[in-house]
Scaffold this active site. Structure first.
Site, mmCIF file in Angstrom:
data_model
loop_
_atom_site.group_PDB
_atom_site.id
_atom_site.type_symbol
_atom_site.label_atom_id
_atom_site.label_comp_id
_atom_site.label_asym_id
_atom_site.label_seq_id
_atom_site.Cartn_x
_atom_site.Cartn_y
_atom_site.Cartn_z
ATOM 1 N N GLY A 1 69.828 51.139 43.407
ATOM 2 C CA GLY A 1 69.442 50.410 42.194
ATOM 3 C C GLY A 1 70.603 49.688 41.533
ATOM 4 N N GLU B 1 70.887 46.554 43.411
ATOM 5 C CA GLU B 1 69.682 45.776 43.059
ATOM 6 C C GLU B 1 69.823 45.148 41.672
ATOM 7 O OE1 GLU B 1 67.194 49.160 44.189
ATOM 8 O OE2 GLU B 1 65.994 47.783 45.392
ATOM 9 N N GLU C 1 69.114 53.748 50.579
ATOM 10 C CA GLU C 1 67.861 54.481 50.333
ATOM 11 C C GLU C 1 67.269 55.148 51.565
ATOM 12 O OE1 GLU C 1 68.671 51.611 48.930
ATOM 13 O OE2 GLU C 1 68.014 51.561 46.847
HETATM 14 N N1 COA Z 1 71.582 59.826 41.011
HETATM 15 C C1 COA Z 1 71.870 60.904 40.276
HETATM 16 N N2 COA Z 1 73.122 61.403 40.157
HETATM 17 C C2 COA Z 1 74.108 60.746 40.804
HETATM 18 C C3 COA Z 1 73.868 59.608 41.585
HETATM 19 C C4 COA Z 1 72.529 59.130 41.676
HETATM 20 N N3 COA Z 1 72.211 58.041 42.376
HETATM 21 N N4 COA Z 1 75.047 59.210 42.126
HETATM 22 C C5 COA Z 1 75.981 60.052 41.680
HETATM 23 N N5 COA Z 1 75.421 60.994 40.886
HETATM 24 C C6 COA Z 1 76.080 62.108 40.206
HETATM 25 C C7 COA Z 1 76.398 63.252 41.152
HETATM 26 O O1 COA Z 1 75.263 64.068 41.350
HETATM 27 C C8 COA Z 1 77.509 63.943 40.417
HETATM 28 O O2 COA Z 1 76.956 64.679 39.357
HETATM 29 P P1 COA Z 1 77.455 66.210 39.111
HETATM 30 O O3 COA Z 1 78.930 66.100 38.824
HETATM 31 O O4 COA Z 1 76.648 66.652 37.922
HETATM 32 O O5 COA Z 1 77.159 66.946 40.372
HETATM 33 C C9 COA Z 1 78.270 62.775 39.778
HETATM 34 O O6 COA Z 1 77.350 61.686 39.725
HETATM 35 C C10 COA Z 1 79.492 62.347 40.561
HETATM 36 O O7 COA Z 1 79.089 62.026 41.881
HETATM 37 P P2 COA Z 1 79.771 62.634 43.212
HETATM 38 O O8 COA Z 1 78.781 62.556 44.317
HETATM 39 O O9 COA Z 1 80.367 63.962 42.902
HETATM 40 O O10 COA Z 1 80.955 61.573 43.427
HETATM 41 P P3 COA Z 1 81.671 61.243 44.811
HETATM 42 O O11 COA Z 1 82.866 60.422 44.454
HETATM 43 O O12 COA Z 1 81.873 62.462 45.634
HETATM 44 O O13 COA Z 1 80.642 60.302 45.617
HETATM 45 C C11 COA Z 1 79.015 58.527 45.845
HETATM 46 C C12 COA Z 1 80.281 59.032 45.118
HETATM 47 C C13 COA Z 1 78.601 57.231 45.156
HETATM 48 C C14 COA Z 1 79.328 58.230 47.312
HETATM 49 C C15 COA Z 1 77.905 59.597 45.744
HETATM 50 O O14 COA Z 1 77.772 59.984 44.372
HETATM 51 C C16 COA Z 1 76.557 59.140 46.209
HETATM 52 O O15 COA Z 1 76.327 59.036 47.409
HETATM 53 N N6 COA Z 1 75.607 58.866 45.276
HETATM 54 C C17 COA Z 1 74.260 58.545 45.592
HETATM 55 C C18 COA Z 1 74.173 57.117 46.125
HETATM 56 C C19 COA Z 1 72.754 56.760 46.484
HETATM 57 O O16 COA Z 1 72.182 57.269 47.420
HETATM 58 N N7 COA Z 1 72.178 55.826 45.709
HETATM 59 C C20 COA Z 1 70.863 55.346 45.950
HETATM 60 C C21 COA Z 1 69.877 56.078 45.132
HETATM 61 S S1 COA Z 1 68.246 55.461 45.412
#
Ligand code: COA
Length: 260
Positions: free
Chosen positions: A112, A115, A135
């Site tokens: 998103g 997007e 996704e």
């Molecule tokens: N939705 C909800 N929470 C999210 C999020 C999302 N899309 N992306 C990150 N967060 C949260 C994590 O759960 C974490 O929360 P917490 O500390 O309470 O556990 C916090 O943000 C930090 O993220 P973290 O994953 O620990 O950081 P990182 O540096 O290790 O990794 C990313 C960064 C962006 C690679 C990883 O957060 C990620 O893959 N996020 C999801 C991306 C995704 O799939 N987006 C599409 C959604 S449809």
């Protein structure tokens, strides 16, 4: 107006909207989407706002996606509603605003988040930015316009690969794909976008809005963009901005557009 999940600041003709949930990497939950709708709506209605910049707080993320914790238990019907409401409230809403919207992508722009950046009228990224639509790695597809806007911006084959692999590309690759227009350092990102905004602000807001409509028309199914252009072009002749712009040119002076 005060918000919980975002900040909105006005200065020198620019409203900067900042998504402000850095501990969740600015993930878009439904409350944030509603606040963003309200902030974009207010900025668009504000005659003094000539450009809107959308960015994320912190140095790590623009937006790391829709908030996964909010929809993990959804049914098919709820999933469909999530996409439809989000598109109407935010993504299509932003794409069709008459005020120019520039995304300043300052880190992860995933799902998103990308997007939202793609719904903006154009994008500038800092060199730490990473972009993708991951996704399918969650068993779902992009639902906020990503399957449509990504191929429009980068071409069908690249969009297919990026979506199928759930991969991320860096800022330089995004620029080579045409997904972002410019790459800067993180420190220079907002000043650079403000500089472009300054160039936009010299021009007629009414004509810019008409140009956005005509450009967007060409990407709408069943709409003839050339006809939309003719209509918008003709309408410009009835505006005060057109009279001012042409008179200023003929009198060899700088135009002062009333924005009407
Ligand atoms: N939705 C909800 N929470 C999210 C999020 C999302 N899309 N992306 C990150 N967060 C949260 C994590 O759960 C974490 O929360 P917490 O500390 O309470 O556990 C916090 O943000 C930090 O993220 P973290 O994953 O620990 O950081 P990182 O540096 O290790 O990794 C990313 C960064 C962006 C690679 C990883 O957060 C990620 O893959 N996020 C999801 C991306 C995704 O799939 N987006 C599409 C959604 S449809």
């Amino acid at each position: 107006m005060s918000y919980t999940n975002i900040l909105s600041d006005f200065s020198n003709g620019i409203t900067t909207i900042t998504i402000n949930r850095p501990s969740k990497l600015n993930a878009l939950n439904s409350a944030t989407i509603q606040e963003l709708h309200d902030a974009f709506d207010n900025a668009n209605e504000d005659h003094d706002t000539k450009v809107i910049i959308i960015t994320g707080s912190g140095e790590k993320a623009f937006v790391a996606g829709a908030d996964i914790s909010e929809f993990a238990d959804f049914s098919e019907a709820e999933g469909g509603k999530l996409a439809a409401q989000g598109q109407a409230l935010l993504f299509d809403f932003v794409a069709n605003l008459g005020t120019p919207v520039i995304a300043a992508v300052n880190g992860f722009a995933l799902g998103g988040g990308l997007e939202l950046a793609m719904a903006a009228h154009f994008r500038v990224a800092s060199d730490n930015a990473k972009m993708g639509l991951p996704e399918v790695s969650l068993g779902v597809i992009p639902g906020y316009g990503g399957t449509q806007r990504l191929p429009q911006l980068v071409g069908k084959g690249r969009a297919m690969e990026l979506i199928m692999t759930a991969g991320m590309i860096d800022a330089n690759k995004a620029q080579s794909y045409g997904l972002v227009n410019h790459v800067t350092t993180l420190e220079e990102l907002i000043p650079f976008v403000e500089k472009i905004s300054g160039k936009i602000m010299r021009n007629s807001p009414v004509a810019i809005s008409a140009a956005i409509n005509a450009i967007n028309a060409g990407f709408e199914n069943g709409v003839d963009g050339f006809k939309a252009e003719i209509l918008e072009f003709g309408n410009c002749f009835g505006t005060e901005d057109f009279k001012e712009g042409t008179q200023a040119f003929l009198n060899k002076r700088k135009a002062e557009f009333p924005g009407k």
